[in-house]
Each structure stands twice: as C-alpha cells, then as structure tokens.
Design a protein around this motif. Structure first.
Motif, short mmCIF file in Angstrom:
data_model
loop_
_atom_site.label_atom_id
_atom_site.label_comp_id
_atom_site.label_asym_id
_atom_site.label_seq_id
_atom_site.Cartn_x
_atom_site.Cartn_y
_atom_site.Cartn_z
N ALA A 229 -3.74 -35.72 -19.01
CA ALA A 229 -4.18 -34.80 -20.06
C ALA A 229 -3.86 -33.35 -19.70
CB ALA A 229 -5.68 -34.97 -20.30
N ASP A 230 -4.02 -32.99 -18.43
CA ASP A 230 -3.76 -31.62 -17.99
C ASP A 230 -2.27 -31.29 -17.98
OD1 ASP A 230 -6.45 -31.26 -17.64
OD2 ASP A 230 -6.41 -31.56 -15.46
N GLY A 231 -1.45 -32.25 -17.56
CA GLY A 231 -0.03 -32.00 -17.46
C GLY A 231 0.35 -30.99 -16.40
N ARG A 232 -0.53 -30.84 -15.40
CA ARG A 232 -0.28 -29.88 -14.32
C ARG A 232 -0.06 -30.60 -13.00
NH1 ARG A 232 -1.90 -24.66 -15.10
NH2 ARG A 232 -0.57 -24.37 -13.26
N MET A 233 0.67 -29.94 -12.11
CA MET A 233 0.90 -30.51 -10.80
C MET A 233 -0.37 -30.40 -9.96
SD MET A 233 4.18 -29.78 -8.32
CE MET A 233 3.71 -28.11 -7.85
N PHE A 234 -0.63 -31.42 -9.16
CA PHE A 234 -1.79 -31.40 -8.28
C PHE A 234 -1.38 -31.95 -6.92
CE2 PHE A 234 -1.70 -35.44 -10.44
CZ PHE A 234 -2.06 -36.38 -9.48
N THR A 235 -2.23 -31.75 -5.94
CA THR A 235 -1.90 -32.16 -4.58
C THR A 235 -2.70 -33.39 -4.18
OG1 THR A 235 -3.58 -30.69 -3.63
CG2 THR A 235 -1.35 -29.82 -3.87
N ALA A 236 -2.11 -34.17 -3.30
CA ALA A 236 -2.78 -35.35 -2.73
C ALA A 236 -2.42 -35.41 -1.26
CB ALA A 236 -2.33 -36.62 -3.44
N GLN A 237 -3.41 -35.70 -0.43
CA GLN A 237 -3.18 -35.77 1.01
C GLN A 237 -2.73 -37.18 1.40
OE1 GLN A 237 -3.17 -33.28 3.13
NE2 GLN A 237 -3.76 -31.80 1.55
N ARG A 238 -1.66 -37.25 2.14
CA ARG A 238 -1.16 -38.50 2.68
C ARG A 238 -1.11 -38.41 4.19
NH1 ARG A 238 2.24 -41.35 -0.63
NH2 ARG A 238 2.25 -42.85 1.08
N ALA A 239 -0.92 -39.55 4.83
CA ALA A 239 -0.85 -39.57 6.29
C ALA A 239 0.31 -38.72 6.80
CB ALA A 239 -0.72 -41.01 6.79
N ASP A 240 1.39 -38.66 5.99
CA ASP A 240 2.57 -37.91 6.41
C ASP A 240 2.59 -36.49 5.85
OD1 ASP A 240 2.86 -38.72 3.82
OD2 ASP A 240 4.92 -39.42 4.01
N GLY A 241 1.45 -36.05 5.28
CA GLY A 241 1.37 -34.67 4.81
C GLY A 241 0.94 -34.55 3.36
N GLU A 242 1.00 -33.33 2.85
CA GLU A 242 0.58 -33.04 1.49
C GLU A 242 1.66 -33.43 0.49
OE1 GLU A 242 -1.86 -29.31 -0.40
OE2 GLU A 242 0.05 -28.86 0.55
N ARG A 243 1.24 -34.06 -0.60
CA ARG A 243 2.17 -34.45 -1.66
C ARG A 243 1.80 -33.72 -2.95
NH1 ARG A 243 6.70 -37.35 0.01
NH2 ARG A 243 6.12 -38.76 1.71
N PHE A 244 2.83 -33.35 -3.71
CA PHE A 244 2.62 -32.71 -5.00
C PHE A 244 3.01 -33.69 -6.10
CE2 PHE A 244 3.36 -29.43 -1.88
CZ PHE A 244 2.33 -28.53 -2.15
N ILE A 245 2.13 -33.90 -7.06
CA ILE A 245 2.32 -34.95 -8.07
C ILE A 245 2.11 -34.37 -9.46
CG2 ILE A 245 1.51 -37.21 -8.88
CD1 ILE A 245 0.41 -37.66 -6.03
N ILE A 246 2.89 -34.86 -10.41
CA ILE A 246 2.68 -34.53 -11.82
C ILE A 246 2.89 -35.80 -12.63
CG2 ILE A 246 5.08 -33.81 -12.20
CD1 ILE A 246 3.94 -31.62 -14.08
N LEU A 247 2.07 -36.00 -13.65
CA LEU A 247 2.10 -37.21 -14.47
C LEU A 247 2.34 -36.86 -15.93
CD1 LEU A 247 -1.06 -39.07 -13.02
CD2 LEU A 247 1.32 -39.34 -12.31
N ALA A 248 3.01 -37.77 -16.64
CA ALA A 248 3.26 -37.57 -18.07
C ALA A 248 3.24 -38.92 -18.77
CB ALA A 248 4.61 -36.89 -18.30
N PRO A 249 2.68 -39.00 -19.98
CA PRO A 249 2.65 -40.27 -20.71
C PRO A 249 4.03 -40.64 -21.24
CG PRO A 249 1.81 -38.51 -22.09
CD PRO A 249 2.06 -37.90 -20.74
N VAL A 250 4.28 -41.94 -21.32
CA VAL A 250 5.50 -42.45 -21.95
C VAL A 250 5.13 -42.84 -23.37
CG1 VAL A 250 7.27 -44.24 -21.92
CG2 VAL A 250 6.45 -43.28 -19.76
N LYS A 251 5.80 -42.26 -24.33
CA LYS A 251 5.41 -42.43 -25.73
C LYS A 251 5.44 -43.90 -26.16
CE LYS A 251 9.92 -41.90 -28.00
NZ LYS A 251 10.66 -41.19 -29.05
N ASN A 252 4.56 -44.22 -27.10
CA ASN A 252 4.47 -45.56 -27.70
C ASN A 252 4.22 -46.65 -26.66
OD1 ASN A 252 5.06 -44.40 -30.23
ND2 ASN A 252 7.26 -44.58 -29.86
N SER A 253 3.51 -46.32 -25.59
CA SER A 253 3.25 -47.32 -24.57
C SER A 253 1.97 -46.97 -23.81
CB SER A 253 4.41 -47.40 -23.58
OG SER A 253 4.38 -46.31 -22.68
N GLU A 254 1.58 -47.84 -22.91
CA GLU A 254 0.44 -47.58 -22.02
C GLU A 254 0.95 -47.21 -20.63
OE1 GLU A 254 -1.82 -51.25 -22.46
OE2 GLU A 254 -3.11 -50.24 -23.91
#
Length: 259
Positions: A229-254
């Motif tokens: 819903a936000d459409g903004r990049m966010f960070t997630a901590q992994r064992a190998d360091g910080e990851r930057f992630i962004i998500l977007a919906p695929v139209k007409n699907s789940e």
C-alpha cells in the motif's frame, strides 16, 4: 598561571575544531547516504513499476486465452481446439476436466491411476469463482510430469451447472527467466509472492512455496500488505547485512512483485 590558561584554551580550541570536523563529517555522510538511498529507491521504484506491468500483461494474456476457451468445453472437437490453442500460444499444456471425471488434454499424458480432475485445486478454485472469473493457482506438483507448474483455469457454467473447467499450465521457470533478467544495482534481484505471504517465484528454488517470513522475518502478511500500500522502500535485517526492499502489486492477480 597565564601559560596554564593558554594551554587550556588551546586544548579547548583543538577539541572544538575536532568536534566540528566530526560533526560536519557525520552530517555529510548522512546527507550522502540519504541521497544514495533516494537514488536507489527511485531506480528500484521505476524498475518494479515496469516489471510489475510486464508480469501483469503476461498473466493477463493467459487469462484472456483461458476465458475464450470456455466456449469450446462442450464442443465435440474440444480436444482439437485445445491442441490448436496450445500450439498458437506456445503453452506446455491446455487441458479440461469434466464433472464425470474425464480429463482431456492437448497432448497425450500418463496420468496416475484413478486420477480425478474434480478434486484438483485448479478445478475447485475455478468452480468456486464462478463463470465470470479466472482462477490462478499457486505452484503445485503436476500429476503427470511431477514438476512444479502454475495453472490458469476457468469454469464453463450453464444454467447453474458446471460443464467443465478448462485451463493452461505455465512453467514457473518462464517467469523466473523474466524476473532474473531484471537489472538492479548491487546484488539486487526480483521475486514474486502471493498476497497471503507464500513465496511463488524466487532465484533460490528452496524458497518457493515457503512463507516469505521464513526468508525475511520482518515481512509478516500484515507488513507485506502495508508495504504494498505504501509503495516505499523499506529495510530488513539479514544475516549477511541490511537489505532494501520494495513491493508492488501485479494487476488482475493476487501476486506481489518484490525487488
């Protein structure tokens, strides 16, 4: 006394200069980091918008194809039509299941003894959605080949009665090729996840069909929905360091595309 005061002033001035230099350095680093992150986010947002559109179009073409096949489910030459559609669309398989448990496909298959299409997820999902919608499965093990496939299926219903369910198979590998072709900075990569949090497509095959929270603990289903819903990049901590992630919906699907 004077020399002692002078020494103290010199120490104070040196300390003040050092603090000033450090403060300027920290501020410069923070500003540079913010600019780099903003640039990376803009690039990632542009990439994910383009590729989510491409994946959506790719899926929509198959949805349209399956919808058009509803009209041939009850025709005497249905099997011949399935073969033509498979060849025209370069699909691995076009098939249909019927209420009397018949299964017809665009090419000869070796099915397991007692195979009943009416209990398969693609059949039941399409019937549940009704005559005006198309059902897209998660990856599952194909009964004939034993390989992972995705199916798009549509129910042919007349006067409230199911006449059959027609569908096409898609190889997750085809989607993987598209996603792996996404060029991202650093060690970035793309992945596809269901809105319920199930990983659908990932460069690491072992991650497929597992909850995305197994891979990214912070990304619960609620957090995933918020990120989409936000459409903004966010960070997630992994064992190998910080990851930057962004998500977007695929139209007409789940589906949700992530980078």
């Amino acid at each position: 006394m004077f020399k002692s005061l002078q020494a103290r002033i010199q120490v104070f001035v040196v300390a003040l200069l050092t603090l000033t230099v450090l403060s300027v350095g920290v501020l410069s680093y923070q500003q540079l980091r913010r600019q780099v992150l903003e640039g990376g986010e803009n690039e990632a947002r542009s990439a994910i918008a383009g590729y989510s559109f491409a994946v959506g179009e790719w899926l929509s073409s198959r949805v349209i194809m399956v919808s058009s096949l509803r009209s041939v489910v009850t025709k005497p030459d249905a099997e011949a039509n399935y073969r033509r559609y498979a060849e025209a669309g370069n699909f691995p398989l076009v098939f249909a299941g019927y209420p009397d448990k018949r299964f017809v496909a665009s090419k000869p298959l070796t099915m397991p003894p007692g195979f009943d299409p009416t209990v398969r997820g693609w059949y039941q999902g399409a019937v549940q959605l009704g005559p005006n919608a198309v059902f897209v499965t998660k990856p599952y093990v194909d009964a004939s080949s034993g390989e992972l496939v995705l199916s798009v299926a549509a129910a042919a219903i007349e006067d409230g009665k199911t006449q059959g369910v027609v569908g096409i198979d898609m190889s997750p590998g085809d989607i993987v090729k598209q996603l792996l072709s996404v060029k991202l900075p650093g060690e970035g990569f793309a992945f596809l996840v269901h809105k319920d949090g199930t990983m659908l497509i990932h460069p690491n095959k072992d991650a497929i069909l597992k909850p995305i929270s197994d891979i990214i603990p912070e990304l619960t289903q609620a957090r995933q929905a918020q990120a989409v819903a936000d459409g903004r990049m966010f960070t997630a901590q992994r064992a190998d360091g910080e990851r930057f992630i962004i998500l977007a919906p695929v139209k007409n699907s789940e589906w949700v595309l992530g980078v």
